[in-house]
Design an enzyme around this catalytic site. Structure first.
Site, PDB file in Angstrom:
ATOM      1  CG  ASP A 121      -2.193   0.748   1.050  1.00 29.78           C
ATOM      2  OD1 ASP A 121      -2.329   1.417   0.006  1.00 29.78           O
ATOM      3  OD2 ASP A 121      -3.055   0.688   1.940  1.00 29.78           O
ATOM      4  NE  ARG A 160      -3.373  -2.046   4.126  1.00 30.01           N
ATOM      5  CZ  ARG A 160      -4.632  -2.106   3.697  1.00 30.01           C
ATOM      6  NH1 ARG A 160      -5.424  -3.042   4.154  1.00 30.01           N
ATOM      7  NH2 ARG A 160      -5.088  -1.234   2.817  1.00 30.01           N
ATOM      8  N   GLY A 207       0.387   5.500  -4.345  1.00 30.59           N
ATOM      9  CA  GLY A 207      -0.198   6.785  -4.714  1.00 30.59           C
ATOM     10  C   GLY A 207       0.330   7.909  -3.826  1.00 30.59           C
ATOM     11  NE  ARG A 208      -1.536   6.388   1.244  1.00 31.19           N
ATOM     12  CZ  ARG A 208      -1.797   5.447   2.134  1.00 31.19           C
ATOM     13  NH1 ARG A 208      -1.651   5.678   3.421  1.00 31.19           N
ATOM     14  NH2 ARG A 208      -2.188   4.256   1.726  1.00 31.19           N
ATOM     15  CG  LEU A 251       9.841 -17.144  -4.318  1.00 27.62           C
ATOM     16  CD1 LEU A 251       9.495 -17.157  -2.840  1.00 27.62           C
ATOM     17  CD2 LEU A 251      10.430 -15.787  -4.697  1.00 27.62           C
ATOM     18  CB  SER A 288      -8.294  -5.626  -4.273  1.00 24.50           C
ATOM     19  OG  SER A 288      -8.958  -4.403  -4.506  1.00 24.50           O
ATOM     20  CD  GLU A 332     -13.267  -5.219  -3.015  1.00 27.12           C
ATOM     21  OE1 GLU A 332     -12.131  -5.673  -2.778  1.00 27.12           O
ATOM     22  OE2 GLU A 332     -14.278  -5.934  -3.151  1.00 27.12           O
ATOM     23  CG  HIS A 336       0.684   2.226  -9.397  1.00 31.42           C
ATOM     24  ND1 HIS A 336       0.372   1.792  -8.126  1.00 31.42           N
ATOM     25  CD2 HIS A 336      -0.398   2.935  -9.825  1.00 31.42           C
ATOM     26  CE1 HIS A 336      -0.858   2.216  -7.808  1.00 31.42           C
ATOM     27  NE2 HIS A 336      -1.329   2.916  -8.815  1.00 31.42           N
ATOM     28  CD1 TRP A 372     -12.323  -5.297 -10.557  1.00 24.93           C
ATOM     29  CD2 TRP A 372     -11.409  -4.559 -12.459  1.00 24.93           C
ATOM     30  NE1 TRP A 372     -11.622  -6.333 -11.128  1.00 24.93           N
ATOM     31  CE2 TRP A 372     -11.062  -5.913 -12.295  1.00 24.93           C
ATOM     32  CE3 TRP A 372     -10.946  -3.875 -13.591  1.00 24.93           C
ATOM     33  CZ2 TRP A 372     -10.260  -6.599 -13.201  1.00 24.93           C
ATOM     34  CZ3 TRP A 372     -10.153  -4.558 -14.499  1.00 24.93           C
ATOM     35  CH2 TRP A 372      -9.815  -5.901 -14.302  1.00 24.93           C
TER      36      TRP A 372
HETATM   37  C1  FPP Z   1      -1.390   0.263  -3.557  1.00 24.63           C
HETATM   38  O1  FPP Z   1      -1.058   1.608  -3.595  1.00 24.63           O
HETATM   39  C2  FPP Z   1      -0.920  -0.486  -4.702  1.00 24.63           C
HETATM   40  C3  FPP Z   1      -1.697  -1.061  -5.661  1.00 24.63           C
HETATM   41  C4  FPP Z   1      -3.169  -0.967  -5.677  1.00 24.63           C
HETATM   42  C5  FPP Z   1      -1.099  -1.813  -6.773  1.00 24.63           C
HETATM   43  C6  FPP Z   1       0.149  -2.581  -6.498  1.00 24.63           C
HETATM   44  C7  FPP Z   1       0.947  -2.572  -7.722  1.00 24.63           C
HETATM   45  C8  FPP Z   1       2.294  -2.537  -7.816  1.00 24.63           C
HETATM   46  C9  FPP Z   1       3.199  -2.564  -6.645  1.00 24.63           C
HETATM   47  C10 FPP Z   1       2.883  -2.377  -9.136  1.00 24.63           C
HETATM   48  C11 FPP Z   1       3.253  -3.489  -9.946  1.00 24.63           C
HETATM   49  C12 FPP Z   1       3.060  -4.854  -9.552  1.00 24.63           C
HETATM   50  C13 FPP Z   1       3.609  -5.882 -10.190  1.00 24.63           C
HETATM   51  C14 FPP Z   1       3.313  -7.263  -9.727  1.00 24.63           C
HETATM   52  C15 FPP Z   1       4.504  -5.722 -11.325  1.00 24.63           C
HETATM   53  P1  FPP Z   1      -2.223   2.680  -3.692  1.00 24.63           P
HETATM   54  O2  FPP Z   1      -2.364   3.066  -5.107  1.00 24.63           O
HETATM   55  O3  FPP Z   1      -3.456   2.153  -3.060  1.00 24.63           O
HETATM   56  O4  FPP Z   1      -1.606   3.844  -2.851  1.00 24.63           O
HETATM   57  P2  FPP Z   1      -2.371   4.966  -2.014  1.00 24.63           P
HETATM   58  O5  FPP Z   1      -3.170   4.258  -0.973  1.00 24.63           O
HETATM   59  O6  FPP Z   1      -1.267   5.764  -1.444  1.00 24.63           O
HETATM   60  O7  FPP Z   1      -3.213   5.727  -2.996  1.00 24.63           O
END
Ligand code: FPP
Length: 264
Positions: free
Chosen positions: A26, A197, A29-30, A137, A71, A73, A43, A75
């Site tokens: 998680d 997390r 974005g932040r 792995l 997830s 959610e 990302h 979408w």
């Molecule tokens: C959460 O951060 C992250 C995700 C919803 C996507 C996870 C994806 C990656 C780490 C990128 C690539 C993955 C692979 C397997 C190549 P958020 O967007 O919810 O962050 P925020 O809560 O700060 O907005």
């Protein structure tokens, strides 16, 4: 960073690493926001963290790593972000294919991939097939995954199997946990030992609710793109210090009780 890893990882107890490590990644974005960048850049930086943690698991001989990548959610996010995430996944799968083979990493997916973009589905299927024999792995990517959906799917699978067996009496009898569990996406994996997390949120958000029944939970404020070997070290170090009882008693408590009986 490499010298860091080489000095801290040997401090962990080797035989006592998690057999199954799971991460809710998680804060991408932040992370981007704080740097004045677009979320997508977050990302991308998150994908570099994915790379680091996979290498670390190989290094530490952790046999199973589950990563919550998308997830059921997610979408709800803007189309632009969703397609950027799958573009990133495609790019990553193509770029890392040789690394997976070379390091004997097999790819597995938990989640319903039917809804994924065709190109991603194709790449995932191909990578899963070609890495199936790797044993060091298991990289379990959770994509379009949600625990409740998974449970409903598992019930459906179990009922269909029972019906196919045609034993009327058995159809409505209570299943054992084992019979049920093998119908989950993770039916072939051990339970989660350590669940991390990042980014300060302290909840499970519909992630592997049953597989985490006895997992040690580790929450950190560090944002996923900043999660490095040192952070992983802290998490595993804490895991190794925790006493796991699985509902029973620890050896020292049992012993002190035995001594009490003798003294009475
Ligand atoms: C959460 O951060 C992250 C995700 C919803 C996507 C996870 C994806 C990656 C780490 C990128 C690539 C993955 C692979 C397997 C190549 P958020 O967007 O919810 O962050 P925020 O809560 O700060 O907005």
């Amino acid at each position: 960073v490499d010298t860091d890893k080489d000095t801290i990882f040997p401090l962990l107890k080797k035989g006592q690493v998690p057999r199954h490590l799971a991460v809710i990644m998680d804060g991408n974005g932040r992370w981007a926001n704080r740097k004045g960048l677009h979320r997508i850049e977050g990302h991308k930086a998150g994908a570099d963290s994915v790379d680091r943690i996979i290498r670390a698991c190989v290094n530490l001989e952790i046999p199973v790593l589950s990563l919550y990548a998308f997830s059921t959610e997610n979408w709800k996010r803007p189309d632009r972000e969703i397609s950027a995430l799958f573009d990133l996944l495609n790019y990553y799968l193509k770029k890392k294919f040789k690394t997976l083979i070379k390091n004997e990493i097999s790819l597995k997916i938990s989640g319903d991939i039917a809804r994924l973009p065709p190109r991603s589905r194709e790449l995932l299927k191909n990578t899963i097939e070609k890495t199936a024999n790797s044993k060091k792995l298991i990289l379990n990517l959770c994509i379009n995954y949600g625990s409740r959906d998974e449970i409903l799917m598992a019930i459906e699978k179990l009922v269909k199997k029972r019906i196919a067996m045609g034993d009327i009496k058995k159809i409505s009898s209570q299943p054992t946990w084992q019979e049920f569990e093998e119908n989950l996406y993770t039916g072939d994996l051990p339970d989660i030992d350590l669940l991390i997390r990042t980014a300060g949120e302290k909840r499970l958000s519909n992630f592997m609710l049953l597989q985490s029944a006895y997992a040690e939970l580790y929450f950190t404020d560090v944002l996923w793109p900043d999660f490095d070997e040192k952070e992983l070290f802290h998490a595993i170090d804490e895991f190794q210090k925790r006493v796991r009882k699985f509902g029973g008693l620890t050896e020292d408590v049992v012993k002190s009780d035995v001594l009490k009986n003798i003294n009475e």
